[in-house]
Design an enzyme around this catalytic site. Structure first.
Site, PDB file in Angstrom:
ATOM      1  N   GLY A  49      20.481  32.347  -2.536  1.00  0.00           N
ATOM      2  CA  GLY A  49      19.528  31.829  -3.510  1.00  0.00           C
ATOM      3  C   GLY A  49      20.176  31.447  -4.829  1.00  0.00           C
ATOM      4  O   GLY A  49      21.275  31.894  -5.151  1.00  0.00           O
ATOM      5  N   LEU A  97      25.617  34.820  -7.722  1.00  0.00           N
ATOM      6  CA  LEU A  97      26.551  33.741  -8.044  1.00  0.00           C
ATOM      7  C   LEU A  97      27.024  33.812  -9.492  1.00  0.00           C
ATOM      8  O   LEU A  97      28.047  33.237  -9.835  1.00  0.00           O
ATOM      9  CB  LEU A  97      25.879  32.382  -7.775  1.00  0.00           C
ATOM     10  CG  LEU A  97      25.661  32.073  -6.290  1.00  0.00           C
ATOM     11  CD1 LEU A  97      24.744  30.871  -6.133  1.00  0.00           C
ATOM     12  CD2 LEU A  97      26.993  31.835  -5.590  1.00  0.00           C
ATOM     13  N   HIS A 138      15.256  39.005  -6.090  1.00  0.00           N
ATOM     14  CA  HIS A 138      16.421  38.839  -6.968  1.00  0.00           C
ATOM     15  C   HIS A 138      16.238  37.594  -7.849  1.00  0.00           C
ATOM     16  O   HIS A 138      16.478  37.633  -9.057  1.00  0.00           O
ATOM     17  CB  HIS A 138      17.666  38.729  -6.077  1.00  0.00           C
ATOM     18  CG  HIS A 138      18.962  38.482  -6.796  1.00  0.00           C
ATOM     19  ND1 HIS A 138      19.992  39.393  -6.803  1.00  0.00           N
ATOM     20  CD2 HIS A 138      19.408  37.419  -7.520  1.00  0.00           C
ATOM     21  CE1 HIS A 138      21.006  38.899  -7.510  1.00  0.00           C
ATOM     22  NE2 HIS A 138      20.678  37.700  -7.945  1.00  0.00           N
ATOM     23  N   GLU A 139      15.768  36.494  -7.231  1.00  0.00           N
ATOM     24  CA  GLU A 139      15.596  35.247  -7.989  1.00  0.00           C
ATOM     25  C   GLU A 139      14.417  35.347  -8.971  1.00  0.00           C
ATOM     26  O   GLU A 139      14.474  34.806 -10.071  1.00  0.00           O
ATOM     27  CB  GLU A 139      15.406  34.051  -7.043  1.00  0.00           C
ATOM     28  CG  GLU A 139      16.510  33.844  -6.006  1.00  0.00           C
ATOM     29  CD  GLU A 139      17.915  33.836  -6.571  1.00  0.00           C
ATOM     30  OE1 GLU A 139      18.111  33.424  -7.726  1.00  0.00           O
ATOM     31  OE2 GLU A 139      18.834  34.273  -5.854  1.00  0.00           O
ATOM     32  N   HIS A 142      15.681  36.804 -12.024  1.00  0.00           N
ATOM     33  CA  HIS A 142      16.411  35.825 -12.845  1.00  0.00           C
ATOM     34  C   HIS A 142      15.456  35.055 -13.759  1.00  0.00           C
ATOM     35  O   HIS A 142      15.792  34.754 -14.897  1.00  0.00           O
ATOM     36  CB  HIS A 142      17.130  34.807 -11.949  1.00  0.00           C
ATOM     37  CG  HIS A 142      18.516  35.200 -11.546  1.00  0.00           C
ATOM     38  ND1 HIS A 142      19.514  35.480 -12.462  1.00  0.00           N
ATOM     39  CD2 HIS A 142      19.095  35.348 -10.335  1.00  0.00           C
ATOM     40  CE1 HIS A 142      20.635  35.787 -11.812  1.00  0.00           C
ATOM     41  NE2 HIS A 142      20.398  35.723 -10.516  1.00  0.00           N
TER      42      HIS A 142
HETATM   43 ZN    ZN Z   1      21.618  36.191  -8.962  1.00  0.00          ZN
END
Ligand code: ZN
Length: 160
Positions: A49, A97, A138-139, A142
């Site tokens: 993602g 990332l 998780h996203e 963010h």
């Molecule tokens: Zn991340």
């Protein structure tokens, strides 16, 4: 179509709380395509993602991509995502990332229902399980400026 640069921790943009997408303009469509392309070709291919905040755009959009049982790549573009329900619980080692070579053990729901809009503006509700459920949570973090290291101690020393 552009592969965008992925911001690295501790870039302050990663801490921004993203704004909802209002109009589904051509620019939003292009951003969504760029996010999919960046996830697919701008990474080592193991990432699942990518959130818009990770390319410095504080809008509530993330993309996910996974291989189906039939071996096809399936992408999900989630605009203005809202967590509707969650169940189950598991601790998994997560990567990001924006944190190369760092993993953190995070407790998440294993099954979620997510409501979101597609780039066309169409409302969608979908159940996600396993890796995609974990990735979506998780996203979502963010988009609120929350990072996986906020959930626990990383397995390596961070320099910032
Ligand atoms: Zn991340």
């Amino acid at each position: 179509m552009t592969i965008r640069a992925i911001l690295q921790y501790p870039d302050p943009c990663l801490r921004e709380c993203a704004e909802p997408v209002g109009a589904f303009t051509d620019a939003i469509g292009e951003l969504c395509r760029d996010l999919v392309q960046t996830l697919r070709y701008g990474t080592d291919g193991r990432a699942v993602g990518l959130a818009a905040t990770q390319v410095g755009v504080p809008l509530r959009i993330f993309v996910m991509e996974a291989t189906t049982k039939g071996g096809k790549r399936q992408s999900y573009v989630c605009i203005n995502p809202r967590l509707q329900s969650e169940s189950g619980e598991a601790v998994n080692a997560e990567g990001c990332l924006s944190f190369p070579d760092v993993t953190v053990r995070v407790r998440r729901a294993t099954r979620i229902r997510l409501a979101y809009e597609q780039p066309s503006g169409r409302h969608t509700t979908r159940m996600f399980e396993g890796v995609l459920a974990i990735c979506a949570q998780h996203e979502l973090d963010h988009l609120d400026g929350k990072l996986m290291v906020d959930h626990g101690d990383p397995d390596v020393e961070l320099s910032a």
